[in-house]
Design a protein around this motif. Structure first.
Motif, PDB file in Angstrom:
ATOM      1  N   ASP A  91       0.826  -1.202   0.000  1.00  0.00           N
ATOM      2  CA  ASP A  91       0.000   0.000   0.000  1.00  0.00           C
ATOM      3  C   ASP A  91       0.864   1.256   0.000  1.00  0.00           C
ATOM      4  O   ASP A  91       1.938   1.299   0.630  1.00  0.00           O
ATOM      5  CB  ASP A  91      -0.912   0.023   1.228  1.00  0.00           C
ATOM      6  N   CYS A  92       0.363   2.285  -0.671  1.00  0.00           N
ATOM      7  CA  CYS A  92       1.089   3.550  -0.783  1.00  0.00           C
ATOM      8  C   CYS A  92       1.201   4.273   0.555  1.00  0.00           C
ATOM      9  O   CYS A  92       2.121   5.048   0.785  1.00  0.00           O
ATOM     10  CB  CYS A  92       0.393   4.439  -1.813  1.00  0.00           C
ATOM     11  N   ASP A  93       0.244   4.018   1.465  1.00  0.00           N
ATOM     12  CA  ASP A  93       0.259   4.712   2.761  1.00  0.00           C
ATOM     13  C   ASP A  93       1.214   4.073   3.764  1.00  0.00           C
ATOM     14  O   ASP A  93       1.335   4.526   4.901  1.00  0.00           O
ATOM     15  CB  ASP A  93      -1.154   4.773   3.350  1.00  0.00           C
ATOM     16  N   LEU A  94       1.892   2.989   3.346  1.00  0.00           N
ATOM     17  CA  LEU A  94       2.881   2.280   4.169  1.00  0.00           C
ATOM     18  C   LEU A  94       2.311   1.713   5.467  1.00  0.00           C
ATOM     19  O   LEU A  94       3.030   1.567   6.462  1.00  0.00           O
ATOM     20  CB  LEU A  94       4.095   3.177   4.465  1.00  0.00           C
ATOM     21  N   GLN A  95       1.011   1.399   5.450  1.00  0.00           N
ATOM     22  CA  GLN A  95       0.470   0.650   6.589  1.00  0.00           C
ATOM     23  C   GLN A  95       1.002  -0.777   6.557  1.00  0.00           C
ATOM     24  O   GLN A  95       1.007  -1.456   7.580  1.00  0.00           O
ATOM     25  CB  GLN A  95      -1.060   0.665   6.551  1.00  0.00           C
ATOM     26  N   HIS A  96       1.451  -1.209   5.383  1.00  0.00           N
ATOM     27  CA  HIS A  96       2.223  -2.442   5.272  1.00  0.00           C
ATOM     28  C   HIS A  96       3.683  -2.065   5.544  1.00  0.00           C
ATOM     29  O   HIS A  96       4.249  -1.272   4.794  1.00  0.00           O
ATOM     30  CB  HIS A  96       2.101  -3.053   3.870  1.00  0.00           C
ATOM     31  N   PRO A  97       4.300  -2.596   6.593  1.00  0.00           N
ATOM     32  CA  PRO A  97       5.656  -2.161   6.967  1.00  0.00           C
ATOM     33  C   PRO A  97       6.686  -2.463   5.872  1.00  0.00           C
ATOM     34  O   PRO A  97       6.888  -3.624   5.509  1.00  0.00           O
ATOM     35  CB  PRO A  97       5.946  -2.996   8.222  1.00  0.00           C
ATOM     36  N   PRO A  98       7.353  -1.452   5.317  1.00  0.00           N
ATOM     37  CA  PRO A  98       8.320  -1.670   4.235  1.00  0.00           C
ATOM     38  C   PRO A  98       9.462  -2.614   4.598  1.00  0.00           C
ATOM     39  O   PRO A  98       9.977  -3.343   3.748  1.00  0.00           O
ATOM     40  CB  PRO A  98       8.852  -0.251   3.956  1.00  0.00           C
ATOM     41  N   GLU A  99       9.873  -2.609   5.888  1.00  0.00           N
ATOM     42  CA  GLU A  99      10.994  -3.463   6.293  1.00  0.00           C
ATOM     43  C   GLU A  99      10.684  -4.945   6.112  1.00  0.00           C
ATOM     44  O   GLU A  99      11.593  -5.779   5.978  1.00  0.00           O
ATOM     45  CB  GLU A  99      11.390  -3.190   7.753  1.00  0.00           C
ATOM     46  N   LYS A 100       9.398  -5.290   6.081  1.00  0.00           N
ATOM     47  CA  LYS A 100       9.008  -6.687   5.876  1.00  0.00           C
ATOM     48  C   LYS A 100       9.312  -7.158   4.449  1.00  0.00           C
ATOM     49  O   LYS A 100       9.381  -8.346   4.185  1.00  0.00           O
ATOM     50  CB  LYS A 100       7.518  -6.865   6.181  1.00  0.00           C
ATOM     51  N   ILE A 101       9.451  -6.201   3.517  1.00  0.00           N
ATOM     52  CA  ILE A 101       9.791  -6.562   2.142  1.00  0.00           C
ATOM     53  C   ILE A 101      11.118  -7.313   2.107  1.00  0.00           C
ATOM     54  O   ILE A 101      11.283  -8.292   1.369  1.00  0.00           O
ATOM     55  CB  ILE A 101       9.866  -5.303   1.248  1.00  0.00           C
ATOM     56  N   ILE A 102      12.077  -6.875   2.922  1.00  0.00           N
ATOM     57  CA  ILE A 102      13.395  -7.510   2.959  1.00  0.00           C
ATOM     58  C   ILE A 102      13.266  -8.946   3.471  1.00  0.00           C
ATOM     59  O   ILE A 102      13.845  -9.881   2.903  1.00  0.00           O
ATOM     60  CB  ILE A 102      14.366  -6.709   3.853  1.00  0.00           C
ATOM     61  N   GLU A 103      12.481  -9.120   4.529  1.00  0.00           N
ATOM     62  CA  GLU A 103      12.253 -10.461   5.075  1.00  0.00           C
ATOM     63  C   GLU A 103      11.592 -11.363   4.031  1.00  0.00           C
ATOM     64  O   GLU A 103      11.960 -12.524   3.860  1.00  0.00           O
ATOM     65  CB  GLU A 103      11.376 -10.374   6.329  1.00  0.00           C
TER      66      GLU A 103
END
Length: 305
Positions: A91-103
């Motif tokens: 989501d564009c509002d970053l309610q999905h934590p971006p750091e989880k993308i790395i995991e």
């Protein structure tokens, strides 16, 4: 390469921060990435900001819809444009934590083909929305036959999964269709964060409509309910028929019209509900057989590499 798919509807305040935050994370972890922003017919400056970013940066593609087609269509357009070996939807509002993308990306490197983000908590979401969401996912999980409790659009998909989804012609519910295709899955839990800016674009009425639409798309259970109600009405009719016959034989007429009126109203209500359910499925079929595109892209902007 990782394709980062970001649907945006009236998110002019979030776009730059979303890009900067995620792009910095990818660079810090030596992950090559491309960004695909899908402007879902925004009425603010969302697409203009995406264009400006694409002129400044070297890894951005922006798609602009001719009107608002909805988040599902935006995700579909993003998957159709993605050229990476894998893609993540966030989501564009970053309610999905971006750091989880790395995991998620590291799990993909280990061989997992679908990395599913599961909500551990729903943040400061409206309590009524939260109860409704739990009820919806409970229903669709039972009806569709796979567990979607606390699921989200926050997913990382392997290239082979993306190719399969791109070949599917129907207007699918992204969260459900990614379960349906199978493949090697693993889940990553996350806590829903506060929006970095702006307000949610989902109203209660939109969420209810969205829920009904997706239950109909992935389950025929409501149609079976019509059959069950038919048998229930048959049983009730038989009971009252026997009752009336016994009264006739012993010479005792059924007193008053109250019972008749109640039964008539009950039967009429069941019939109307049944016709409504059947009609909804017919409407879904009609939408599919028209063969109209899921979305229309009116303009595209790309970074000059």
């Amino acid at each position: 390469m990782l394709s980062v798919i970001i649907p945006a509807f009236n998110e002019e305040k979030c776009i730059k921060e979303a890009y900067t935050t995620i792009n910095t994370l990818l660079k810090e972890n030596s992950i090559e990435g491309e960004f695909i922003f899908i402007d879902d017919g925004s009425t603010d400056r969302s697409y203009e900001i995406i264009k400006e970013l694409s002129e400044e940066e070297d890894n951005i593609t922006g798609l602009h819809f001719s009107r608002n087609f909805g988040k599902e269509a935006a995700i579909s357009a993003g998957l159709g444009t993605a050229s990476g070996d894998c893609a993540v939807v966030i989501d564009c509002d970053l309610q999905h934590p971006p750091e989880k993308i790395i995991e998620m990306y590291r799990l993909w490197e280990q061989g997992y083909e679908i990395i599913e983000g599961l909500k551990r908590s729903r943040g400061d979401e409206n309590k009524l929305h939260g109860i409704g969401a739990k009820l919806f996912y409970s229903l669709i999980s039972k009806m569709a036959g796979f567990d979607m409790y606390n699921s989200s659009d926050f997913k990382l998909l392997d290239r082979k999964v993306i190719d399969v989804l791109n070949k599917m012609p129907e207007r699918g519910f992204f969260r459900a269709v990614s379960y349906w295709v199978g493949y090697k899955k693993i889940t990553v839990e996350f806590d829903v964060a506060e929006r970095i800016c702006g307000e949610s674009k989902w109203s209660s009425c939109q969420l209810i409509k969205y829920a009904f639409s997706n239950i109909a798309s992935y389950s025929t259970a409501p149609m079976h309910i019509v059959t069950v109600l038919g048998f229930v009405m048959l049983a009730i009719s038989v009971i009252f028929g026997v009752w009336a016959l016994i009264d006739k034989i012993i010479g005792r007429a059924l007193e008053g019209m109250t019972t008749v009126i109640i039964i008539t109203i009950f039967i009429g209500s069941i019939m109307m509900i049944s016709l409504g359910i059947i009609g909804y499925y017919i409407a879904r079929i009609y939408e599919e057989i028209k063969g109209r595109p899921k979305y229309i892209i009116s303009s595209v902007t790309k970074s000059k590499k």
